[in-house]
Design a protein around this motif. Structure first.
Motif, mmCIF file in Angstrom:
data_model
loop_
_atom_site.group_PDB
_atom_site.id
_atom_site.type_symbol
_atom_site.label_atom_id
_atom_site.label_comp_id
_atom_site.label_asym_id
_atom_site.label_seq_id
_atom_site.Cartn_x
_atom_site.Cartn_y
_atom_site.Cartn_z
ATOM 1 N N ARG A 142 7.003 1.032 -15.191
ATOM 2 C CA ARG A 142 6.244 0.786 -16.418
ATOM 3 C C ARG A 142 5.942 -0.701 -16.564
ATOM 4 O O ARG A 142 4.809 -1.092 -16.848
ATOM 5 C CB ARG A 142 7.037 1.310 -17.619
ATOM 6 C CG ARG A 142 6.414 0.998 -18.979
ATOM 7 C CD ARG A 142 5.070 1.670 -19.170
ATOM 8 N NE ARG A 142 4.528 1.386 -20.509
ATOM 9 C CZ ARG A 142 3.296 1.648 -20.884
ATOM 10 N NH1 ARG A 142 2.464 2.208 -20.042
ATOM 11 N NH2 ARG A 142 2.899 1.367 -22.109
ATOM 12 N N ARG A 143 6.939 -1.557 -16.361
ATOM 13 C CA ARG A 143 6.715 -2.998 -16.437
ATOM 14 C C ARG A 143 5.722 -3.450 -15.374
ATOM 15 O O ARG A 143 4.829 -4.256 -15.636
ATOM 16 C CB ARG A 143 8.041 -3.739 -16.243
ATOM 17 C CG ARG A 143 9.050 -3.540 -17.362
ATOM 18 C CD ARG A 143 10.360 -4.213 -17.020
ATOM 19 N NE ARG A 143 10.163 -5.638 -16.712
ATOM 20 C CZ ARG A 143 11.072 -6.382 -16.071
ATOM 21 N NH1 ARG A 143 12.207 -5.850 -15.676
ATOM 22 N NH2 ARG A 143 10.828 -7.656 -15.846
ATOM 23 N N GLN A 144 5.887 -2.926 -14.157
ATOM 24 C CA GLN A 144 5.037 -3.335 -13.055
ATOM 25 C C GLN A 144 3.590 -2.923 -13.266
ATOM 26 O O GLN A 144 2.664 -3.683 -12.972
ATOM 27 C CB GLN A 144 5.581 -2.729 -11.754
ATOM 28 C CG GLN A 144 5.023 -3.335 -10.483
ATOM 29 C CD GLN A 144 5.644 -2.696 -9.263
ATOM 30 O OE1 GLN A 144 5.970 -1.512 -9.263
ATOM 31 N NE2 GLN A 144 5.826 -3.477 -8.208
ATOM 32 N N ALA A 145 3.384 -1.718 -13.800
ATOM 33 C CA ALA A 145 2.032 -1.208 -14.004
ATOM 34 C C ALA A 145 1.267 -2.017 -15.042
ATOM 35 O O ALA A 145 0.038 -2.034 -15.036
ATOM 36 C CB ALA A 145 2.078 0.259 -14.413
ATOM 37 N N LEU A 146 1.984 -2.670 -15.938
ATOM 38 C CA LEU A 146 1.338 -3.485 -16.960
ATOM 39 C C LEU A 146 1.018 -4.895 -16.460
ATOM 40 O O LEU A 146 0.302 -5.640 -17.131
ATOM 41 C CB LEU A 146 2.232 -3.575 -18.201
ATOM 42 C CG LEU A 146 2.438 -2.258 -18.962
ATOM 43 C CD1 LEU A 146 3.494 -2.435 -20.037
ATOM 44 C CD2 LEU A 146 1.139 -1.770 -19.562
ATOM 45 N N LEU A 147 1.546 -5.256 -15.307
ATOM 46 C CA LEU A 147 1.365 -6.607 -14.792
ATOM 47 C C LEU A 147 0.483 -6.681 -13.548
ATOM 48 O O LEU A 147 0.009 -7.758 -13.199
ATOM 49 C CB LEU A 147 2.726 -7.222 -14.455
ATOM 50 C CG LEU A 147 3.659 -7.497 -15.636
ATOM 51 C CD1 LEU A 147 5.050 -7.869 -15.133
ATOM 52 C CD2 LEU A 147 3.096 -8.606 -16.505
ATOM 53 N N ALA A 148 0.296 -5.574 -12.860
ATOM 54 C CA ALA A 148 -0.436 -5.606 -11.595
ATOM 55 C C ALA A 148 -1.263 -4.342 -11.437
ATOM 56 O O ALA A 148 -0.962 -3.302 -12.032
ATOM 57 C CB ALA A 148 0.538 -5.746 -10.426
ATOM 58 N N LYS A 149 -2.298 -4.436 -10.598
ATOM 59 C CA LYS A 149 -3.152 -3.297 -10.331
ATOM 60 C C LYS A 149 -2.488 -2.383 -9.295
ATOM 61 O O LYS A 149 -1.647 -2.821 -8.505
ATOM 62 C CB LYS A 149 -4.509 -3.767 -9.832
ATOM 63 C CG LYS A 149 -5.303 -4.536 -10.890
ATOM 64 C CD LYS A 149 -6.664 -4.956 -10.366
ATOM 65 C CE LYS A 149 -7.452 -5.702 -11.450
ATOM 66 N NZ LYS A 149 -8.789 -6.139 -10.985
ATOM 67 N N PRO A 150 -2.882 -1.099 -9.277
ATOM 68 C CA PRO A 150 -2.227 -0.148 -8.370
ATOM 69 C C PRO A 150 -2.249 -0.561 -6.902
ATOM 70 O O PRO A 150 -1.240 -0.404 -6.200
ATOM 71 C CB PRO A 150 -3.021 1.149 -8.601
ATOM 72 C CG PRO A 150 -3.511 1.037 -10.006
ATOM 73 C CD PRO A 150 -3.813 -0.412 -10.210
ATOM 74 N N ILE A 151 -3.385 -1.082 -6.406
ATOM 75 C CA ILE A 151 -3.455 -1.468 -4.997
ATOM 76 C C ILE A 151 -2.450 -2.569 -4.682
ATOM 77 O O ILE A 151 -1.761 -2.548 -3.653
ATOM 78 C CB ILE A 151 -4.887 -1.927 -4.638
ATOM 79 C CG1 ILE A 151 -5.851 -0.733 -4.655
ATOM 80 C CG2 ILE A 151 -4.906 -2.576 -3.264
ATOM 81 C CD1 ILE A 151 -5.572 0.303 -3.598
ATOM 82 N N GLU A 152 -2.332 -3.534 -5.583
ATOM 83 C CA GLU A 152 -1.364 -4.618 -5.383
ATOM 84 C C GLU A 152 0.056 -4.078 -5.380
ATOM 85 O O GLU A 152 0.890 -4.473 -4.553
ATOM 86 C CB GLU A 152 -1.524 -5.668 -6.483
ATOM 87 C CG GLU A 152 -0.528 -6.815 -6.380
ATOM 88 C CD GLU A 152 -0.628 -7.782 -7.544
ATOM 89 O OE1 GLU A 152 0.417 -8.223 -8.049
ATOM 90 O OE2 GLU A 152 -1.766 -8.096 -7.958
ATOM 91 N N ILE A 153 0.342 -3.158 -6.297
ATOM 92 C CA ILE A 153 1.680 -2.570 -6.360
ATOM 93 C C ILE A 153 2.012 -1.844 -5.069
ATOM 94 O O ILE A 153 3.101 -2.009 -4.498
ATOM 95 C CB ILE A 153 1.780 -1.606 -7.565
ATOM 96 C CG1 ILE A 153 1.699 -2.391 -8.876
ATOM 97 C CG2 ILE A 153 3.083 -0.807 -7.503
ATOM 98 C CD1 ILE A 153 1.611 -1.519 -10.104
#
Length: 308
Positions: free
Chosen positions: A184-195
């Motif tokens: 959840r934290r990651q999805a708010l900070l980065a785009k899916p491809i980057e993740i």
């Protein structure tokens, strides 16, 4: 700009039902990946399967990231990518090691404890008060696991191997629960491809440290299934990241339970596995516990403020 702002730029306005459906599709794709991974783990072991899958996924996601618009992630975001990758590495190794020793539906049923752990971790990490319903939910989840274990003891021919597999899956669920909070934290900070890129890259780097001692070349006939596994994994990760960026985790976590239906079907079709009544009963209790806990925690995943 203040030191803490809500990262809402990634979360365009969409119908609330769309992220739920997208997340359900992601679970279906990842369930197919689980079935394919079980075959690969049986063939070459969990370490080599996860290592080579991560490397293939890194190449594919890296090409996609390089081809599109991108920005260099900040150091705090990179640290978050690395932390989640380490957690995901533990989840993958422990879960797929256990999966090779359990029927697919049984492993998935046990993994349902993860959303319950996620709700408890949300209470601890996000400062929510643990309510009476959560205690009852925990007891239901424990009872469900006990019933599944009881079914294993009834099959003496595989009881020891099954218990080891169960222990591995339960370890993976604890770390996967923390992974749900981080996602959840990651999805708010980065785009899916980057993740997808940095998660697979970091997992490959971490596992690669042991490559001189553990890595082996894959047989030629396993490369096509491995590429298929990587494609299913990337598609599932992309859709799940997209959904978690647009809806609170409390609405998306229940989609995890659809994996049990796919596990029953895929386990029967590919491995000829039958589902014991103890597995069905235990999974139902675990799901019930998760739903009770979810109703007791309406603030599970409010938009998180990130330091920038």
């Amino acid at each position: 700009m203040s030191d803490a702002v809500k990262t809402s730029s990634l979360t365009g306005a969409v119908s609330p039902m769309i992220p739920v459906l997208v997340c359900a599709l992601a679970i279906f794709l990842l369930s197919g990946m689980d079935a394919a991974m079980k075959s690969l783990v049986i063939a070459v072991g969990v370490y080599n399967t996860v290592l080579w899958r991560s490397m293939v996924a890194t190449l594919v996601s890296g090409a996609a990231w390089s081809a599109g618009p991108r920005s260099k992630p900040s150091l705090p975001v990179l640290r978050l990518h690395a932390l989640r990758a380490a957690i995901v590495g533990i989840v993958l190794l422990s879960f797929f090691w256990g999966l090779a020793r359990l029927p697919l539906a049984e492993a998935i049923g046990l993994s349902f404890v993860a959303p319950l752990f996620a709700l408890l971790l949300a209470a601890l990490l996000l400062g929510e008060r643990i309510r009476r319903q959560v205690v009852w939910a925990s007891l239901a989840g424990i009872a469900g696991v006990a019933i599944i274990l009881a079914g294993q003891f009834g099959q003496a021919s595989r009881s020891q191997d099954a218990l080891l597999g169960t222990a591995a899956v339960l370890v993976s669920t604890v770390f996967y629960a923390y992974n749900l909070i981080l996602s959840r934290r990651q999805a708010l900070l980065a785009k899916p491809i980057e993740i997808m890129l940095f998660q697979n890259l970091c997992v490959a780097i971490i596992l690669g440290l042991a490559a001189p001692w553990l890595a082996v070349a894959l047989p030629r006939e396993l490369w096509l299934p491995l590429v298929g596994v990587a494609a299913l994994s990337l598609a599932g990760q992309f859709l799940m990241s997209w959904a978690y960026a647009r809806a609170e985790a409390q609405y998306l976590i229940p989609t995890e339970y659809s994996a049990f239906i796919w596990a029953i079907a895929l386990g029967w079709f590919f491995f000829g596995e039958e589902v014991a009544w103890t597995t069905l009963a235990g999974a139902c209790l675990i799901v019930a516990g998760c739903l009770i806990a979810a109703r007791a925690n309406p603030k599970l995943a409010e938009p998180i403020e990130a330091a920038v």
